[in-house]
Design a protein around this motif. Structure first.
Motif, PDB file in Angstrom:
ATOM      1  N   TYR A 546     -15.453  29.796  45.404  1.00  0.00           N
ATOM      2  CA  TYR A 546     -14.193  30.176  45.882  1.00  0.00           C
ATOM      3  C   TYR A 546     -13.877  30.586  47.265  1.00  0.00           C
ATOM      4  O   TYR A 546     -13.311  30.380  48.118  1.00  0.00           O
ATOM      5  CB  TYR A 546     -13.275  31.204  44.938  1.00  0.00           C
ATOM      6  CG  TYR A 546     -11.721  31.240  45.384  1.00  0.00           C
ATOM      7  CD1 TYR A 546     -11.455  32.455  46.084  1.00  0.00           C
ATOM      8  CD2 TYR A 546     -10.955  30.282  44.874  1.00  0.00           C
ATOM      9  CE1 TYR A 546     -10.146  32.779  46.265  1.00  0.00           C
ATOM     10  CE2 TYR A 546      -9.696  30.586  45.247  1.00  0.00           C
ATOM     11  CZ  TYR A 546      -9.092  31.632  46.083  1.00  0.00           C
ATOM     12  OH  TYR A 546      -7.836  31.771  46.381  1.00  0.00           O
ATOM     13  N   LYS A 547     -14.852  31.616  47.672  1.00  0.00           N
ATOM     14  CA  LYS A 547     -15.225  31.943  49.100  1.00  0.00           C
ATOM     15  C   LYS A 547     -15.378  30.734  50.083  1.00  0.00           C
ATOM     16  O   LYS A 547     -14.941  30.657  51.069  1.00  0.00           O
ATOM     17  CB  LYS A 547     -15.986  32.956  49.128  1.00  0.00           C
ATOM     18  CG  LYS A 547     -15.923  34.356  48.730  1.00  0.00           C
ATOM     19  CD  LYS A 547     -16.781  35.319  48.801  1.00  0.00           C
ATOM     20  CE  LYS A 547     -16.581  36.666  48.267  1.00  0.00           C
ATOM     21  NZ  LYS A 547     -17.520  37.585  48.435  1.00  0.00           N
ATOM     22  N   ARG A 548     -16.402  29.899  49.452  1.00  0.00           N
ATOM     23  CA  ARG A 548     -16.620  28.644  50.486  1.00  0.00           C
ATOM     24  C   ARG A 548     -15.571  27.716  50.604  1.00  0.00           C
ATOM     25  O   ARG A 548     -15.200  27.349  51.512  1.00  0.00           O
ATOM     26  CB  ARG A 548     -17.890  28.127  49.693  1.00  0.00           C
ATOM     27  CG  ARG A 548     -19.087  28.866  50.067  1.00  0.00           C
ATOM     28  CD  ARG A 548     -20.345  27.799  49.643  1.00  0.00           C
ATOM     29  NE  ARG A 548     -20.175  27.302  48.157  1.00  0.00           N
ATOM     30  CZ  ARG A 548     -20.907  27.889  47.266  1.00  0.00           C
ATOM     31  NH1 ARG A 548     -21.428  29.103  47.364  1.00  0.00           N
ATOM     32  NH2 ARG A 548     -20.773  27.270  46.068  1.00  0.00           N
ATOM     33  N   LYS A 549     -14.656  27.719  49.638  1.00  0.00           N
ATOM     34  CA  LYS A 549     -13.520  26.793  49.746  1.00  0.00           C
ATOM     35  C   LYS A 549     -12.583  27.278  50.578  1.00  0.00           C
ATOM     36  O   LYS A 549     -11.787  26.444  51.396  1.00  0.00           O
ATOM     37  CB  LYS A 549     -12.880  26.432  48.239  1.00  0.00           C
ATOM     38  CG  LYS A 549     -11.982  25.432  48.241  1.00  0.00           C
ATOM     39  CD  LYS A 549     -11.354  25.306  46.826  1.00  0.00           C
ATOM     40  CE  LYS A 549     -10.282  24.310  46.914  1.00  0.00           C
ATOM     41  NZ  LYS A 549      -9.731  24.110  45.527  1.00  0.00           N
ATOM     42  N   ILE A 550     -12.110  28.651  50.518  1.00  0.00           N
ATOM     43  CA  ILE A 550     -11.394  29.334  51.476  1.00  0.00           C
ATOM     44  C   ILE A 550     -11.739  29.412  52.714  1.00  0.00           C
ATOM     45  O   ILE A 550     -11.029  28.886  53.707  1.00  0.00           O
ATOM     46  CB  ILE A 550     -10.953  30.539  50.875  1.00  0.00           C
ATOM     47  CG1 ILE A 550     -10.215  30.541  49.517  1.00  0.00           C
ATOM     48  CG2 ILE A 550      -9.972  31.473  51.810  1.00  0.00           C
ATOM     49  CD1 ILE A 550      -9.026  29.733  49.405  1.00  0.00           C
TER      50      ILE A 550
END
Length: 566
Positions: A546-550
């Protein structure tokens, strides 16, 4: 010869309210008192202060003289009583000797032969002998005479057959009586229709209970003095619901004209079948019962009769359930000794029930019930099952109330066992399931392999293809007439098209479930319940994705095109 010792004593110092009962209570502990009375004033129950006590033995009278009892804190005066002089002219026939002169003192009585002390014994057993009685009474003193009256043995009289009175029309046959109905009660009910000559209940000759089928349960014969009385009784019983019918003990009676033996046999023969006993076999519930006061109850102890009454009450309560019935081949034996086990009981039954010169009945089950599922102490009852109903009925009548098996004070109580239909159905289902499992475990026999030639127009498949063989005969067709392919073509292809393709290797046989489970447990490491388990690792992976996507740190992926964009 010395005068006999007196047996009567004079008691002085009695209060005015003394009675004979008081004297008997005061002197009764010294020995058996034959007679005692107090002297009262004329016309009044007031005691004059003295009385007389006569003992059965002179020794007891001498003891009363030596040890006078106390009353009200003071000792009573006890002296020997003087014999009363007889008046002149009385009992001249009895006294053979000459009368003494008037002034002479009374002399001793003529010493005749002493009377023997006799005892009358009642309520003796019919098997009692003189030797047993002599041995029983010898410790109390020498037995001079012993007489045991016996009834002279007479040859058995032939029962004279009374002429049948059925043709006179005065006898009726009554059914649906209660098992507790007495002849007197039934006679009082029938007396309203006229004079009654006799009432005879149909009972078993040995047990004194109502006869089992083919005799109707609770039946009786009654004879009136006139045919009109019998006809009135029959008409009153046929009134039914209008007049309430004829009832005794709350039961509606069925009254019919009595038939002769020949007419009854002919009616039974024309019927073609025996009486309907029902599917629960309730007529067997009364088999083996013993009524108090009957001939079969002679010699039975009170404890055994109490047990029989308790078992009858329990049976009556259980039979109120329509699912409970009476078994025709299974017996229940009560009142057994605690030391009797199953093997000894089976051997005892075979020895007792074996016919002279014949074989013993076939016993399919014999089990003594014990505590803790057969490992503890005996409960005092057992179940025995026979192969045929006639064998079970004969065993019941041979064993029930038999004093020769375990003694006269512990007679076996035998009755037909009760069965629950629901439990019988469950037992049958368990047996069927067990048979089915055993049959499935054995497996069907391997069918013989038949080699058949392929049909014409279709070449035989190669040996290594592994494809199924085509069945001989014409190919199968569907309802529309199209040919159905039974080989590989049934999955959308044909044998010719798949001829050149490589066939997949056969799958290895699966390991048993137990071995696969052990293999799985051996390969997979045990998961810990702490925070570093698999669930926490997946959660950390989701957070990083989720961090990489944001933040846009993940590299862009190529977009797939649709099939119509090319």
């Amino acid at each position: 010869m010395a005068a006999p010792e007196p047996r009567t004593v004079l008691v002085r110092g009695l209060p005015p309210g003394a009675t004979a009962a008081l004297l008997e209570r005061l002197f009764g502990h010294l020995g058996p008192v034959r007679r005692c009375f107090v002297v009262t004033e004329k016309g009044s129950p007031k005691c004059r202060g003295f009385g007389y006590v006569t003992f059965s033995l002179a020794e007891d009278a001498g003891r009363a003289l030596r040890e006078p009892p106390e009353l009200g804190g003071r000792r009573l005066g006890v002296t020997p009583a003087r014999p009363r002089p007889r008046p002149e002219g009385r009992d001249k026939d009895k006294d053979k000797g000459q009368e003494p002169p008037p002034g002479a003192p009374p002399g001793p009585r003529s010493a005749g032969p002493l009377r023997k002390a006799r005892l009358i014994l009642r309520n003796l057993s019919f098997q009692c002998s003189e030797d047993e009685l002599r041995a029983l009474f010898t410790p109390f003193g020498p037995v001079l005479e012993l007489n045991l009256p016996r009834k002279p043995e007479e040859p058995p009289r032939k029962r004279r057959q009374r002429p049948s009175d059925v043709g006179e029309g005065r006898t009726v046959f009554i059914r649906n009586l209660s098992f507790d109905t007495e002849e007197e009660e039934l006679e009082e009910t029938l007396a309203q229709f006229g004079g009654v000559s006799y009432v005879c209940l149909v009972l078993h000759p040995h047990t004194g209970t109502p006869k089992p089928p083919p005799a109707p349960p609770g039946s009786a014969f009654a004879q009136f003095e006139t045919p009109e009385g019998a006809q009135k009784c029959i008409e009153a019983a046929r009134e039914g619901s209008e007049g309430g019918g004829l009832r005794v003990g709350g039961r509606l009676l069925r009254v019919d004209p009595a038939l002769s033996r020949e007419q009854a046999r002919g009616l039974r023969a024309r019927g073609g079948r025996g009486p309907r006993s029902g599917t629960r076999n309730l007529y067997l519930a009364r088999e083996g019962a013993i009524r108090p006061g009957s001939r079969a109850a002679e010699g039975v102890s009170e404890s055994d009769m109490a047990k029989r009454a308790r078992f009858e009450e329990l049976k009556r309560r259980r039979l109120q359930d329509p699912n409970i019935g009476v078994s025709r081949t299974r017996l229940c034996l009560h009142n057994l000794p605690k030391a009797l086990d199953t093997a000894r009981l089976r051997a005892l039954l075979r020895g007792v029930l074996r016919a002279p010169g014949g074989a013993a009945p076939r016993i399919t089950e014999c089990r003594v019930m014990r505590e803790l599922r057969g490992q503890g102490q005996s409960l005092g009852f057992a179940f025995v099952e026979f192969g045929e109903h006639e064998e079970a009925l004969g065993a019941l009548r041979r064993l029930n109330n038999n004093p020769e098996l375990f003694g006269a004070h512990k007679r076996p109580i035998v009755e037909f066992a009760l069965e629950d239909r629901r439990k019988l159905r469950l037992r049958e289902q368990r047996i069927q399931r067990g048979l089915a499992k055993a049959k499935a475990k054995a497996g069907p026999p391997d069918p013989p392999q038949a080699h058949s030639d392929p049909p014409q127009g279709h070449p035989a498949p190669p040996a290594g293809s592994g494809g199924p063989q085509a069945p001989p005969g014409p190919p199968p067709r569907d309802p529309l007439g199209r040919v159905l392919h039974a080989g590989p073509g049934a999955q959308g292809g044909s044998w010719k098209r798949d001829k050149g393709k490589a066939q997949p290797p056969p799958k290895p046989p699966k390991a048993p479930k137990a071995s696969r489970r052990r293999e799985k447990l051996r390969v997979l490491p045990p998961q810990r319940r702490g925070g570093s388990g698999g669930a926490e690792a997946r959660f950390q992976e989701l957070v990083e994705r989720y961090k990489r996507k944001i933040l846009g740190s993940s590299p862009p992926t190529a977009r797939k095109g649709k099939w119509f964009e090319s």
